[in-house]
Design a protein around this motif. Structure first.
Motif, mmCIF file in Angstrom:
data_model
loop_
_atom_site.group_PDB
_atom_site.id
_atom_site.type_symbol
_atom_site.label_atom_id
_atom_site.label_comp_id
_atom_site.label_asym_id
_atom_site.label_seq_id
_atom_site.Cartn_x
_atom_site.Cartn_y
_atom_site.Cartn_z
ATOM 1 N N GLU A 74 57.090 64.423 -9.777
ATOM 2 C CA GLU A 74 56.217 65.258 -8.958
ATOM 3 C C GLU A 74 55.257 64.438 -8.104
ATOM 4 O O GLU A 74 54.372 64.995 -7.465
ATOM 5 C CB GLU A 74 55.404 66.209 -9.853
ATOM 6 C CG GLU A 74 56.226 67.287 -10.524
ATOM 7 C CD GLU A 74 56.956 66.786 -11.770
ATOM 8 O OE1 GLU A 74 56.463 65.845 -12.423
ATOM 9 O OE2 GLU A 74 58.028 67.327 -12.075
ATOM 10 N N ALA A 75 55.418 63.132 -8.086
ATOM 11 C CA ALA A 75 54.426 62.241 -7.462
ATOM 12 C C ALA A 75 54.669 61.965 -5.982
ATOM 13 O O ALA A 75 54.099 61.026 -5.426
ATOM 14 C CB ALA A 75 54.364 60.926 -8.241
ATOM 15 N N GLY A 76 55.486 62.766 -5.337
ATOM 16 C CA GLY A 76 55.705 62.591 -3.898
ATOM 17 C C GLY A 76 56.269 61.225 -3.567
ATOM 18 O O GLY A 76 57.186 60.737 -4.225
ATOM 19 N N ASP A 77 55.668 60.590 -2.578
ATOM 20 C CA ASP A 77 56.195 59.315 -2.086
ATOM 21 C C ASP A 77 55.576 58.098 -2.777
ATOM 22 O O ASP A 77 55.663 56.983 -2.277
ATOM 23 C CB ASP A 77 56.023 59.213 -0.574
ATOM 24 C CG ASP A 77 54.567 59.249 -0.144
ATOM 25 O OD1 ASP A 77 53.666 59.396 -1.002
ATOM 26 O OD2 ASP A 77 54.315 59.121 1.068
ATOM 27 N N VAL A 78 54.984 58.303 -3.935
ATOM 28 C CA VAL A 78 54.403 57.191 -4.688
ATOM 29 C C VAL A 78 55.500 56.227 -5.140
ATOM 30 O O VAL A 78 55.279 55.019 -5.250
ATOM 31 C CB VAL A 78 53.580 57.709 -5.889
ATOM 32 C CG1 VAL A 78 53.116 56.578 -6.786
ATOM 33 C CG2 VAL A 78 52.392 58.528 -5.386
#
Length: 156
Positions: A74-78
């Motif tokens: 769920e951390a996007g583009d991390v």
């Protein structure tokens, strides 16, 4: 608790050699540490978490990646796609449930899509080393958790 009190010296040396060879063969020390931290989170191994979080920082893994690792999906583009593929494989190999409809012995497996995703990002030899690394950290996690080794005993 010294490692020799936790595990036979020859076994500890063998596990250490496997870990070192797999990490070297993967060729990406920062990714190797992310993988080892994630497996240690899944396995609730405080000793290995303490150790590999420290090593991850030494390898230049950023605090944001470490902070969000337990929610990497769920951390996007991390995390980039290669890291995501490695983390998905880490979880699949660590848990070996695979959502299988099979029952009984051998029911757990790595889902095909997770494996194919990893194959897209890792050459065959690197993928073999990644799987060996995941296997190695899972072995260490099981030893340290089973022996109830607390965090803080790691010294380089």
């Amino acid at each position: 608790m010294p490692r020799t009190a936790v595990l036979d010296r020859a076994v500890a040396q063998s596990l250490s050699a496997l870990s070192a060879a797999a990490k070297k063969g993967l060729g990406d020390p920062a990714l190797a540490e992310l993988v080892m931290v994630r497996a240690s989170q899944v396995n609730h191994c405080a000793f290995c978490l303490d150790m590999h979080l420290r090593l991850a920082r030494e390898q230049g893994v950023g605090e944001k990646q470490l902070d969000l690792l337990s929610a990497w999906e769920e951390a996007g583009d991390v995390y980039d796609e290669r890291e995501r593929a490695a983390l998905a494989l880490t979880e699949a190999v660590t848990v070996l449930t695979g959502g299988s409809s099979r029952t009984g012995p051998g029911a757990g497996f790595v889902p095909d899509e997770v494996f194919r995703r990893a194959e897209r990002h890792f050459a065959p030899v690197r993928l073999a080393h990644l799987i060996a690394l995941i296997t190695a950290i899972n072995n260490w996690n099981r030893v340290m958790v089973s022996r109830r080794v607390p965090p803080g005993g790691y010294t380089p």
